[in-house]
Design an enzyme around this catalytic site. Structure first.
Site, PDB file in Angstrom:
ATOM      1  N   ARG A  74      37.360  36.770  37.874  1.00  0.00           N
ATOM      2  CA  ARG A  74      37.912  37.834  37.020  1.00  0.00           C
ATOM      3  C   ARG A  74      39.004  38.532  37.810  1.00  0.00           C
ATOM      4  NH1 ARG A  74      32.946  40.602  33.742  1.00  0.00           N
ATOM      5  NH2 ARG A  74      34.485  41.593  32.395  1.00  0.00           N
ATOM      6  N   ARG A 128      21.875  46.324  32.434  1.00  0.00           N
ATOM      7  CA  ARG A 128      23.232  46.826  32.633  1.00  0.00           C
ATOM      8  C   ARG A 128      23.839  47.301  31.316  1.00  0.00           C
ATOM      9  NH1 ARG A 128      27.036  42.654  34.479  1.00  0.00           N
ATOM     10  NH2 ARG A 128      28.298  44.300  33.577  1.00  0.00           N
ATOM     11  N   CYS A 188      32.620  36.977  39.370  1.00  0.00           N
ATOM     12  CA  CYS A 188      31.386  37.565  38.851  1.00  0.00           C
ATOM     13  C   CYS A 188      30.666  36.508  38.053  1.00  0.00           C
ATOM     14  CB  CYS A 188      31.686  38.775  37.997  1.00  0.00           C
ATOM     15  SG  CYS A 188      32.255  38.318  36.377  1.00  0.00           S
ATOM     16  N   LYS A 232      28.765  50.939  25.850  1.00  0.00           N
ATOM     17  CA  LYS A 232      28.959  50.883  27.302  1.00  0.00           C
ATOM     18  C   LYS A 232      30.450  50.786  27.640  1.00  0.00           C
ATOM     19  CE  LYS A 232      28.428  46.713  29.443  1.00  0.00           C
ATOM     20  NZ  LYS A 232      29.576  46.320  30.279  1.00  0.00           N
ATOM     21  N   ASN A 233      31.147  49.870  26.964  1.00  0.00           N
ATOM     22  CA  ASN A 233      32.539  49.600  27.337  1.00  0.00           C
ATOM     23  C   ASN A 233      33.494  50.726  26.954  1.00  0.00           C
ATOM     24  OD1 ASN A 233      31.626  47.260  28.372  1.00  0.00           O
ATOM     25  ND2 ASN A 233      32.576  45.901  26.855  1.00  0.00           N
TER      26      ASN A 233
HETATM   27  C1  UD1 Z   1      36.219  43.840  29.140  1.00  0.00           C
HETATM   28  C2  UD1 Z   1      34.778  44.162  28.808  1.00  0.00           C
HETATM   29  C3  UD1 Z   1      33.946  42.887  28.697  1.00  0.00           C
HETATM   30  C4  UD1 Z   1      34.598  41.941  27.700  1.00  0.00           C
HETATM   31  C5  UD1 Z   1      36.066  41.715  28.034  1.00  0.00           C
HETATM   32  C6  UD1 Z   1      36.799  40.893  26.982  1.00  0.00           C
HETATM   33  C7  UD1 Z   1      34.438  46.317  29.815  1.00  0.00           C
HETATM   34  C8  UD1 Z   1      33.759  47.112  30.865  1.00  0.00           C
HETATM   35  N1  UD1 Z   1      34.241  45.001  29.854  1.00  0.00           N
HETATM   36  O1  UD1 Z   1      36.216  43.202  30.414  1.00  0.00           O
HETATM   37  O2  UD1 Z   1      32.636  43.245  28.247  1.00  0.00           O
HETATM   38  O3  UD1 Z   1      33.926  40.697  27.744  1.00  0.00           O
HETATM   39  O4  UD1 Z   1      36.754  42.983  28.141  1.00  0.00           O
HETATM   40  O5  UD1 Z   1      36.698  41.478  25.738  1.00  0.00           O
HETATM   41  O6  UD1 Z   1      35.099  46.856  28.949  1.00  0.00           O
HETATM   42  N2  UD1 Z   1      42.423  38.628  33.311  1.00  0.00           N
HETATM   43  C9  UD1 Z   1      43.338  38.198  34.227  1.00  0.00           C
HETATM   44  N3  UD1 Z   1      43.967  39.123  35.026  1.00  0.00           N
HETATM   45  C10 UD1 Z   1      43.695  40.454  34.938  1.00  0.00           C
HETATM   46  C11 UD1 Z   1      42.762  40.898  33.981  1.00  0.00           C
HETATM   47  C12 UD1 Z   1      42.121  39.977  33.177  1.00  0.00           C
HETATM   48  O7  UD1 Z   1      43.610  37.006  34.340  1.00  0.00           O
HETATM   49  O8  UD1 Z   1      44.296  41.243  35.681  1.00  0.00           O
HETATM   50  C13 UD1 Z   1      41.720  37.658  32.452  1.00  0.00           C
HETATM   51  C14 UD1 Z   1      40.223  37.617  32.778  1.00  0.00           C
HETATM   52  O9  UD1 Z   1      39.953  36.773  33.859  1.00  0.00           O
HETATM   53  C15 UD1 Z   1      39.629  37.116  31.500  1.00  0.00           C
HETATM   54  C16 UD1 Z   1      40.555  37.717  30.437  1.00  0.00           C
HETATM   55  O10 UD1 Z   1      41.757  38.069  31.110  1.00  0.00           O
HETATM   56  O11 UD1 Z   1      39.701  35.718  31.445  1.00  0.00           O
HETATM   57  C17 UD1 Z   1      39.977  38.917  29.732  1.00  0.00           C
HETATM   58  O12 UD1 Z   1      39.732  39.929  30.650  1.00  0.00           O
HETATM   59  P1  UD1 Z   1      39.772  41.483  30.278  1.00  0.00           P
HETATM   60  O13 UD1 Z   1      40.209  41.671  28.856  1.00  0.00           O
HETATM   61  O14 UD1 Z   1      40.549  42.169  31.338  1.00  0.00           O
HETATM   62  O15 UD1 Z   1      38.242  41.865  30.393  1.00  0.00           O
HETATM   63  P2  UD1 Z   1      37.585  43.028  31.216  1.00  0.00           P
HETATM   64  O16 UD1 Z   1      38.386  44.270  31.061  1.00  0.00           O
HETATM   65  O17 UD1 Z   1      37.252  42.562  32.569  1.00  0.00           O
END
Ligand code: UD1
Length: 417
Positions: free
Chosen positions: A121, A398, A116, A22-23
């Site tokens: 997030r 999902r 979420c 999915k990711n």
């Molecule tokens: C992606 C994955 C999700 C996985 C996660 C971590 C997809 C669709 N989803 O989510 O399944 O659990 O990686 O491996 O690929 N953060 C910030 N600011 C930002 C972005 C992120 O503070 O602008 C923080 C988030 O709140 C979280 C951490 O960084 O605590 C990790 O987030 P991130 O690696 O961005 O995860 P996603 O891309 O949302």
């Protein structure tokens, strides 16, 4: 409301192919916008997040259709640059369309994905990187409006945390930008590498995918390509967890061993025998599992946060104590309340959870609050004595393609009602 009914205690046995990731499919679908023409993507999982992405692509003016596990996207007629609130609400990951939309149209308008099921997030890292690339961004009333004056320009971006989504959005914005983009402390997840492989087939110039520094030389245009999505390492981990708690013997086809390097040792510590050869993984599990010492979630290549919940169900029925430390998300322990309802012995303090394995779990009514937490309830239900009723299976859908069918084929007593 549909729910899953699980009669626990059946040993899982058999062989199956693991669905596509999915990711990986989600950012690749976003990337098809950048390659005007018809892209063909194989091994896409038939799950609701993919359907939501197809709806977004169609809203943007693309032709997109899914037949079996192949999605064909023709982005030649893309004519919009916004995503409406209802489509954003369907899938938080729709933020991964931001980089591509800005790159294609010089602007974008979408709604803030907001909090979420996993806690807040934020997308500050996505936005500050895009600002560095020349995007002016207005955030008001939960809406993000972006505009580029001339053309996106390459930039040096140092991520304070290797965010998966931010790394993807930067790559998507950078491939057609003017000049060179360097991302330091980039996320190294296999799904990032897969996205870069697709984009490279389309003509992008990307170096260092899968490493901490990614260099992207902007090119004038991209052409569409045919691509096969990598297998889903989290689904593979979930199926291994299901096999392990039932003392099962299961073979998974289409595995990339290096993607699950951080997961396999835990099953081995638990007493399972895991053999991987030529993309086939065979897991043979003992009657009673042993606890693994600790699980600390980390960015890749560390232990994935997405597999934390299912491993907690495994630890719940293992002999001994396991300590979990969730380092990625703030609220990723929502499954614990339901696991406890099934008889698990788990204490939580902040980001640490201590699991004292019990001999048996007992079926009860539980409710999935998010995707992977929901999967952990299925794992627990398979091992429990009696009937487990799982509500909230829309979360499971999902990310897992007909999980009840997959598990029934392996001999589980599980049905959707
Ligand atoms: C992606 C994955 C999700 C996985 C996660 C971590 C997809 C669709 N989803 O989510 O399944 O659990 O990686 O491996 O690929 N953060 C910030 N600011 C930002 C972005 C992120 O503070 O602008 C923080 C988030 O709140 C979280 C951490 O960084 O605590 C990790 O987030 P991130 O690696 O961005 O995860 P996603 O891309 O949302």
């Amino acid at each position: 409301m549909a729910k899953l009914i699980v009669e626990g205690g059946r040993k899982l046995k058999g062989e199956l192919d693991v669905q596509g990731a999915k990711n990986s499919a989600l950012p690749v679908l976003s990337a098809t916008l950048l390659c005007r023409g018809e892209s063909v993507l194989h091994s896409c999982p038939a799950i609701s997040d993919i359907n939501a992405s197809i709806r977004i692509l169609r809203y943007l003016g693309c032709n997109a259709s899914m037949k079996g596990h192949t999605i064909v996207v023709d982005s030649s007629n893309m004519n919009r640059s916004d995503i409406p609130e209802n489509l954003m609400a369907e899938m938080r990951s729709s933020i991964v369309f931001l980089g591509s939309i800005i790159s294609c149209t010089g602007q974008a308008k979408m709604y803030f994905p907001g909090g979420c099921e996993l806690g807040p997030r934020p997308i500050d890292l996505h936005l500050s990187a895009l600002r560095k690339m020349g995007v002016s961004i207005d955030e008001r009333y939960g809406c993000i409006s972006c505009k580029v004056k001339d053309k996106l320009k390459g930039a040096k971006i140092v991520l304070p945390f290797p965010s998966v989504g931010a790394t993807e959005n930067i790559i998507l914005a950078a491939v057609l930008a003017k000049g060179t983009t360097v991302i330091s402390n980039a996320a190294r997840e296999p799904e990032i590498t897969d996205l870069c492989e697709y984009l490279t087939k389309c003509g992008a110039e990307i170096y260092g995918a899968g490493e901490g520094t990614i260099i992207i030389y902007g090119v004038e245009s991209l052409k569409p390509a045919e691509h096969t999505i990598i297998p889903d390492r989290i689904v593979a981990s979930t199926l291994m967890a299901c096999a392990s708690v039932t003392g099962g013997d299961v073979t998974l086809n289409g595995i990339i061993g290096s993607h699950i390097d951080a997961i396999v040792p835990l099953f081995e510590e638990a007493g399972c025998v895991v053999k991987i050869k030529d993309g086939r993984l065979k897991i043979t599990c003992p009657e009673r599992l042993k606890a693994f010492k600790s699980v600390r979630t980390m960015p890749y290549p560390g232990f994935p946060t997405d597999a934390q919940a299912v491993m907690m169900s495994v630890a719940s029925v293992a002999m001994g104590t396991t300590v979990f430390v969730e380092n990625i998300f703030e609220s990723r322990y929502r499954h614990i309340e339901d696991l406890t309802r099934l008889g698990a012995n788990i204490k939580v303090a902040g980001k640490v959870a201590v699991v004292e394995g019990v001999r048996k779990l007992f079926g009860a009514k539980v409710s999935a609050k998010e995707l992977r937490g929901g999967a952990s309830l299925v794992v627990a239900g398979l091992s429990a004595e009696g009937t487990t009723e799982i509500e909230g299976i829309n979360f499971l859908e999902r990310g897992y393609e007909e999980l009840e069918v997959t598990l029934s084929n392996l001999g589980a007593d599980i049905r959707k009602v």
